[in-house]
Design an enzyme around this catalytic site. Structure first.
Site, short mmCIF file in Angstrom:
data_model
loop_
_atom_site.label_atom_id
_atom_site.label_comp_id
_atom_site.label_asym_id
_atom_site.label_seq_id
_atom_site.Cartn_x
_atom_site.Cartn_y
_atom_site.Cartn_z
N VAL A 60 0.81 -1.22 0.00
CA VAL A 60 0.00 0.00 0.00
C VAL A 60 0.84 1.28 0.00
O VAL A 60 0.36 2.33 -0.41
CB VAL A 60 -0.96 0.00 1.21
CG1 VAL A 60 -0.20 0.18 2.52
CG2 VAL A 60 -2.02 1.07 1.07
N TYR A 61 2.10 1.21 0.42
CA TYR A 61 2.90 2.42 0.54
C TYR A 61 3.09 3.09 -0.82
O TYR A 61 3.66 2.51 -1.74
CB TYR A 61 4.27 2.13 1.15
CG TYR A 61 4.25 1.63 2.59
CD1 TYR A 61 3.14 1.82 3.40
CD2 TYR A 61 5.35 1.00 3.13
CE1 TYR A 61 3.13 1.38 4.71
CE2 TYR A 61 5.35 0.55 4.45
CZ TYR A 61 4.24 0.73 5.23
OH TYR A 61 4.23 0.28 6.52
N SER A 62 2.63 4.32 -0.91
CA SER A 62 2.72 5.10 -2.14
C SER A 62 2.22 4.32 -3.34
O SER A 62 2.81 4.37 -4.43
CB SER A 62 4.16 5.59 -2.36
OG SER A 62 4.53 6.51 -1.37
N ASP A 63 1.11 3.60 -3.13
CA ASP A 63 0.43 2.91 -4.24
C ASP A 63 1.37 1.94 -4.96
O ASP A 63 1.34 1.81 -6.18
CB ASP A 63 -0.12 3.94 -5.24
CG ASP A 63 -1.13 3.35 -6.20
OD1 ASP A 63 -1.73 2.31 -5.87
OD2 ASP A 63 -1.31 3.93 -7.29
#
Length: 331
Positions: A60-63
């Site tokens: 999920v981090y920065s898509d």
């Protein structure tokens, strides 16, 4: 650098883990303080030079761009067999987490299998060393989740599995389900723990010690609140809504602890961050705090904490003002 076993495994990890939430394309993430690929590569290279072999990110981090940055940097700078690479699954990707479909989140077999393959592709690797569930899924039977994770391990896509941010009864239930069915058990717990948030000491830490689970706490510096004067502000402190939700309700008591950190730092002639990390390193059964570095200096500072020794009296001095806090992290 010091190295220790991760929980009840034979895998060696550095005493500090580099957290990679701060890497990625900022326009694809909720935090405007993340750093771009060139800057993140410099931090990752410095971490490797300092002997850090443990890297933690999440889909999920920065898509997904954090995974991409980390994967490319490690491929260029490191021997994959010597690196311990962790990523996570649970949340939907994208800036607006509430706009996604019902199968874009959670810990169903469908979601786990799909996101594992996507993470492998973004990271540019054949396997994940530590595959972590990012939260507890109230809408999926834990049996389905644990069997899917077991199958991921048996397929060679993950070496070990871990958990993050849940209540102790949930973690114990997952451990028991795995043991009952002969499935792969969790070997680590990534939980919220620092000098101004110690609720994990009540049940989770004793459980992990008893079960020989490695503990890799996130937010060891309380999003920077333990590192500076209370009146100082940064881009992150002004814009990070997550840290505001975690700490704003307990400002009065937390400030007393931060002031004691500053007092001890002056006494030892070290940085406040080093006192906060040194306190965490002595807390059983902590294995490796996750250091969210976005500057090379953050890594130098964190490694310096390994040389700081606190006496029992100093630890008691730091801990004495603490009062019970509302539970945050476990959802």
């Amino acid at each position: 650098m010091e190295y220790v076993k991760l929980g009840n495994t034979g895998m060696d990890v550095s005493r500090l883990c580099l957290g990679c939430m701060g890497f990625g394309e900022k326009e694809r993430w909720v935090h405007p303080w993340v750093i771009d690929e060139e800057s993140s590569r410099s931090v990752i290279k410095k971490a490797l030079d300092l002997g850090i072999n443990f890297f933690d990110t999440a889909n999920v981090y920065s898509d997904g761009t954090s995974e991409e940055f980390v994967g490319r940097a490690l491929k260029d700078y490191a021997n994959r067999d010597e690196i311990v690479l962790a990523t996570k699954v649970y949340f939907p990707l994208g800036k607006d987490l509430n706009s996604k479909g019902p199968n874009s989140r959670g810990l169903s077999r469908k979601h786990i299998m799909s996101e594992m393959d996507k993470s492998l592709k973004r990271l540019g690797t054949d396997y994940i060393d530590l595959y972590i569930i990012h939260r507890w899924d109230y809408n999926t039977p834990i049996e389905e989740t644990m069997e899917a994770l077991h199958d991921v391990v048996k397929a060679g896509k993950a070496r070990y599995i871990g958990a993050s941010a849940m209540y102790a009864w949930q973690f114990l239930k997952a451990l028991n389900v795995a043991e009952k069915h002969g499935w792969t058990r969790f070997v680590s717990m990534q939980n919220h723990l620092n000098l101004i948030y110690r609720e994990e000491e009540r049940e989770m830490l004793p459980l992990c010690k008893e079960e020989r689970i490695g503990v890799t706490p996130y937010s060891p510096l309380a999003s920077g609140r333990l590192t500076r004067d209370w009146s100082e502000s940064t881009l992150r402190s002004e814009t990070d809504k997550t840290q505001k939700s975690k700490y704003d309700a307990t400002v009065a008591t937390d400030r007393l602890i931060a002031e004691r950190v500053a007092e001890l730092a002056e006494k030892h002639g070290v940085l406040r961050s080093q006192i906060a990390i040194a306190w965490l390193l002595q807390k059983e059964p902590v294995t490796a705090p996750i250091i969210g570095a976005t500057k090379i200096s953050h890594l130098d500072d964190a490694v310096g904490a390994l040389s700081v020794t606190l006496t029992p009296e100093e630890i008691a001095f730091l801990e004495e003002p603490y009062v019970p806090h509302p539970v945050v992290g476990a959802l």
